[in-house]
Design an enzyme around this catalytic site. Structure first.
Site, PDB file in Angstrom:
ATOM      1  N   ASP A   1      43.863  -2.111 -19.797  1.00 14.62           N
ATOM      2  CA  ASP A   1      44.660  -1.866 -21.005  1.00 14.62           C
ATOM      3  C   ASP A   1      46.054  -1.350 -20.651  1.00 14.62           C
ATOM      4  OD1 ASP A   1      43.362  -2.665 -23.283  1.00 14.62           O
ATOM      5  OD2 ASP A   1      42.335  -0.764 -23.625  1.00 14.62           O
TER       6      ASP A   1
ATOM      7  N   LYS B   1      36.891  -9.773 -27.508  1.00 18.37           N
ATOM      8  CA  LYS B   1      37.345  -9.644 -26.117  1.00 18.37           C
ATOM      9  C   LYS B   1      36.303 -10.229 -25.171  1.00 18.37           C
ATOM     10  CE  LYS B   1      40.195  -5.602 -27.087  1.00 18.37           C
ATOM     11  NZ  LYS B   1      40.363  -4.142 -27.050  1.00 18.37           N
TER      12      LYS B   1
ATOM     13  N   GLN C   1      37.354   1.146 -25.638  1.00 16.89           N
ATOM     14  CA  GLN C   1      37.902   0.725 -26.928  1.00 16.89           C
ATOM     15  C   GLN C   1      38.326   1.946 -27.749  1.00 16.89           C
ATOM     16  OE1 GLN C   1      38.359  -2.540 -28.003  1.00 16.89           O
ATOM     17  NE2 GLN C   1      39.394  -1.621 -29.753  1.00 16.89           N
TER      18      GLN C   1
END
Ligand code: NDP
Length: 292
Positions: A118, A51, A95
């Site tokens: 997200d 990422k 995460q």
């Protein structure tokens, strides 16, 4: 035909790179993302590395904030408060998965939805469901984009989504039932308590499988000409140097000639998820810039 997520994601990254390049050339600051990681799960570390690299390639400033496995929930929540307040951070993510002593729900609830790249906090999930402007969950958004770029319509189609997680299955179904051109599908959401999964799948024009079990979707469950999107990422032991290979939830080898389109693993949904994250970061940045 293969749904080449790696290629489509590279096209999206190029588009983003050009747009961010123009913003910076016009004197604007670059968008910024922070990625919070807890512990040393090898898969998570790889995802975070990928990422951050993807951000840097398109001109997004990215930073990693790492905590040891035994960090307390309170400390992590304090870090989220800091990121929510920090004017130099446009978006951030934590995460997953988190260690068991930390509630993923509590973490998601604490993130300011305007920085939630997200798209997993309750406000974004609710806004997406209501068809309001929102930051969408990255994986379903990437799948929708993949279908769009291959001109695969969802309107009027029967779509079966297998798996009902909060990060993939549920938001995927939610996007596909929206009253718009990228939705308008008739969706069946399946899970482990669904009886006769095979019969349900055989009715489908499009199947999206996100269960985390290799070979869950087999040849006998799929009509000829069906579109299959495989979200699963499974490690299967083999004789290679690494000792494992990655595979999806569908039996790709048997299905690839039966389907009209199928996404491979790796190289399908995974790169699209990262591309969506980059798009979401730029969206969060634009939101903050217009509020400045
Ligand atoms: P979860 O484990 O949270 O959810 C799995 C879902 O699949 C559950 O709803 C479960 O049902 C259902 N399920 C499991 N086995 C079966 C079965 N045999 N038949 C029907 N339903 C079944 O998984 P995630 O959604 O988080 O992830 C799914 C997969 O996608 C994983 O391999 C993950 O690594 C991958 N993934 C890939 C991403 C990408 O970018 N490519 C992003 C996110 C995830 P029940 O609810 O009844 O238990």
């Amino acid at each position: 035909m293969i749904l080449d997520g790696r290629h489509i994601a590279s096209v999206i990254r190029e588009e983003l790179s050009q747009e961010i390049g123009r913003i910076v050339a016009d004197g604007g600051r670059a968008p910024s993302l922070a990625v919070v990681i807890v512990g040393h799960n090898p898969a998570s570390e790889t995802y975070v590395r990928n990422k951050i690299r993807a951000c840097e390639e398109v001109g997004i400033q990215a930073q990693k904030i790492a905590f040891d496995e035994d960090v307390t929930e309170d400390v992590l929540l304090q870090q989220i408060d800091i990121l929510n307040q920090d004017p130099s951070i446009d978006g951030f993510l934590v995460q997953l998965p988190l260690p068991e002593h930390i509630s993923e729900q509590k973490i998601a609830e604490r993130i300011d939805y305007r920085k939630d790249v997200d798209g997993l906090c309750p406000e974004n999930v609710g806004r997406t469901m209501l068809g309001m402007p929102s930051i969408m969950s990255a994986t379903p958004k990437g799948i929708r984009e993949l279908l769009k770029r291959y001109d695969i319509p969802t309107e009027g189609k029967r779509v079966v989504v297998i798996g009902r997680s909060n990060i993939v299955g549920k938001p995927m179904a939610m996007l596909l039932i929206q009253k718009n051109l990228l939705g308008n599908a008739t969706v069946t959401l399946c899970h482990t308590k669904t009886p006769n999964l095979k019969e349900v799948c055989l009715e489908a024009d499009i199947i999206i499988v996100a269960v985390g079990q290799p070979c869950t979707l087999t040849e006998d469950m799929v009509r000829t000409g069906c579109v299959v999107v495989d979200v699963g990422i499974n490690r299967v032991n083999d004789q290679s140097d690494k000792g494992y290979r990655l595979c999806g939830d569908a039996d790709f080898e048997k299905l690839k000639d039966k389907c009209s389109y199928i996404s491979p693993v790796p190289g399908g949904v995974g790169p699209m998820t990262i591309a969506s994250l980059l798009q979401n970061t730029l969206q969060a940045y634009k939101f903050r810039i217009t509020k400045d």
